[in-house]
Scaffold this active site. Sequence first.
Site, mmCIF file in Angstrom:
data_model
loop_
_atom_site.group_PDB
_atom_site.id
_atom_site.type_symbol
_atom_site.label_atom_id
_atom_site.label_comp_id
_atom_site.label_asym_id
_atom_site.label_seq_id
_atom_site.Cartn_x
_atom_site.Cartn_y
_atom_site.Cartn_z
ATOM 1 C CG ASN A 117 -1.669 1.237 1.456
ATOM 2 O OD1 ASN A 117 -1.794 2.042 0.536
ATOM 3 N ND2 ASN A 117 -2.203 1.415 2.656
ATOM 4 C CE LYS A 125 0.336 3.299 4.818
ATOM 5 N NZ LYS A 125 0.134 3.373 6.250
ATOM 6 C CG HIS A 154 -5.764 1.573 5.147
ATOM 7 N ND1 HIS A 154 -5.330 2.498 6.071
ATOM 8 C CD2 HIS A 154 -4.737 0.702 4.958
ATOM 9 C CE1 HIS A 154 -4.082 2.192 6.422
ATOM 10 N NE2 HIS A 154 -3.698 1.112 5.751
ATOM 11 C CD GLU A 207 -2.863 5.211 6.879
ATOM 12 O OE1 GLU A 207 -2.876 5.341 5.640
ATOM 13 O OE2 GLU A 207 -1.910 4.712 7.511
ATOM 14 C CD GLU A 252 -3.560 -3.005 7.130
ATOM 15 O OE1 GLU A 252 -2.437 -3.240 6.671
ATOM 16 O OE2 GLU A 252 -4.172 -1.954 6.917
ATOM 17 N N GLY A 286 2.427 1.636 10.817
ATOM 18 C CA GLY A 286 3.382 2.739 10.733
ATOM 19 C C GLY A 286 4.072 3.052 12.050
ATOM 20 C CB SER A 322 5.254 -2.500 11.823
ATOM 21 O OG SER A 322 4.807 -1.186 12.130
HETATM 22 C C1 PEP Z 1 -0.730 -0.165 5.988
HETATM 23 O O1 PEP Z 1 -0.748 1.010 5.682
HETATM 24 O O2 PEP Z 1 -1.647 -0.894 5.587
HETATM 25 C C2 PEP Z 1 0.359 -0.673 6.815
HETATM 26 C C3 PEP Z 1 0.270 -1.873 7.283
HETATM 27 O O3 PEP Z 1 1.417 0.189 7.026
HETATM 28 P P1 PEP Z 1 2.851 -0.193 7.691
HETATM 29 O O4 PEP Z 1 3.311 -1.471 7.041
HETATM 30 O O5 PEP Z 1 3.723 0.967 7.394
HETATM 31 O O6 PEP Z 1 2.603 -0.397 9.158
#
Ligand code: PEP
Length: 251
Positions: free
Chosen positions: A9, A11, A96, A98, A168, A174, A214
Site C-alpha cells: 500500500n 498510500k 483501510h 486511515e 491490521e 506505521g 509494520s
Molecule cells: C498499511 O498502511 O496498511 C500498513 C500496514 O502500514 P505499515 O506497514 O507501514 O505499518
Amino acid sequence: MRTPIIAGNWKMYKLHDEAVKTAVELKSLVSNAGHCEVVIAPVFTALKTVADRLEGSNVKVAAQNCAAEANHSAQTGEVCADMIMDVGCEYVIVGHSERRQFHGETDDSVNRKVKACLEYGLKAIVCVGEDLSQRESGREKEVVGGQLAGGLAGLTLADMERIIIAYEPVWAIGTGKTATPEQAQEMHAYIRRALSGSHSAECAAGTRILYGGSVKPDNIRELMDREDIDGALVGGASLEAATFSKIVNYR
Ligand code: PEP
C-alpha cells in the site's frame, strides 16, 4: 490451497514517474515469485501507467479506495469501481484504518464500497482492526467481529470468493510495533471462525486473511509460518522495490 498475497500500500506517496519507476523495478525483482500473488496499490494518478507497464507480469495493481456509488453520477472528487477496472486494476483496498480515522468511513460505507467493487468484477481487500485502547480494554475481537459483520453484510458465498480480509491492528500501522505472530494468528483464527459462522466452513477455509502492521523483511517469515496468516498488507516497507521484494521473496 490458499495462495498467499503480498500487497504493498503506497498510500499518498510517490509522484507519477516515481511510482512507475518503482513498479518497473519491482517487476523484475519478483518475476520468479510463483509462490504468492504480488499486488501494489499506487495513488489514483499513477494507476493507469503502472498497470500498463506491469501488463503480462505477475504484479497486480490495486486502488486504495473507491466510491460507494457504483454508477457514473454527480459525485465530485470520487472515482468509481468501473473506472478503476477500466485502467487495469484487479483489486481495491477498502476500509483501510486511515480512511476510517481521517475520512469518516464506516462499516456501512465499507459495505457499499465492497459491493460496488464486486459489481464490476474487482476483488476487495477489506481492512479490519482494533485501535490501542480497544485492545487494551480486551475488546479487539468484538471490534473486529463488528467490522466484519458490517463490512461483509449481504455478501453471498460467490461474492466471498473475491474478498480478501486484511487484519491490521491500528496500533501496529506505521509504528514499527508489529503484532506478535501469536497475537496475529489468534485474531486470524478468530476471523476464520467468524466467516464460518456468517458464511460457511468452506468459505472460511478458502478466504485469504492478510496481516498488516509494520511488516518488514525481518519479520515476514515468522508471520507467514502461522497457519491462518495468508499474506501481508505492507505500507512503509513496500515503498522501496528492493525492500518490498525481500518481503515478497520471504521463502
Ligand atoms: C498499511 O498502511 O496498511 C500498513 C500496514 O502500514 P505499515 O506497514 O507501514 O505499518
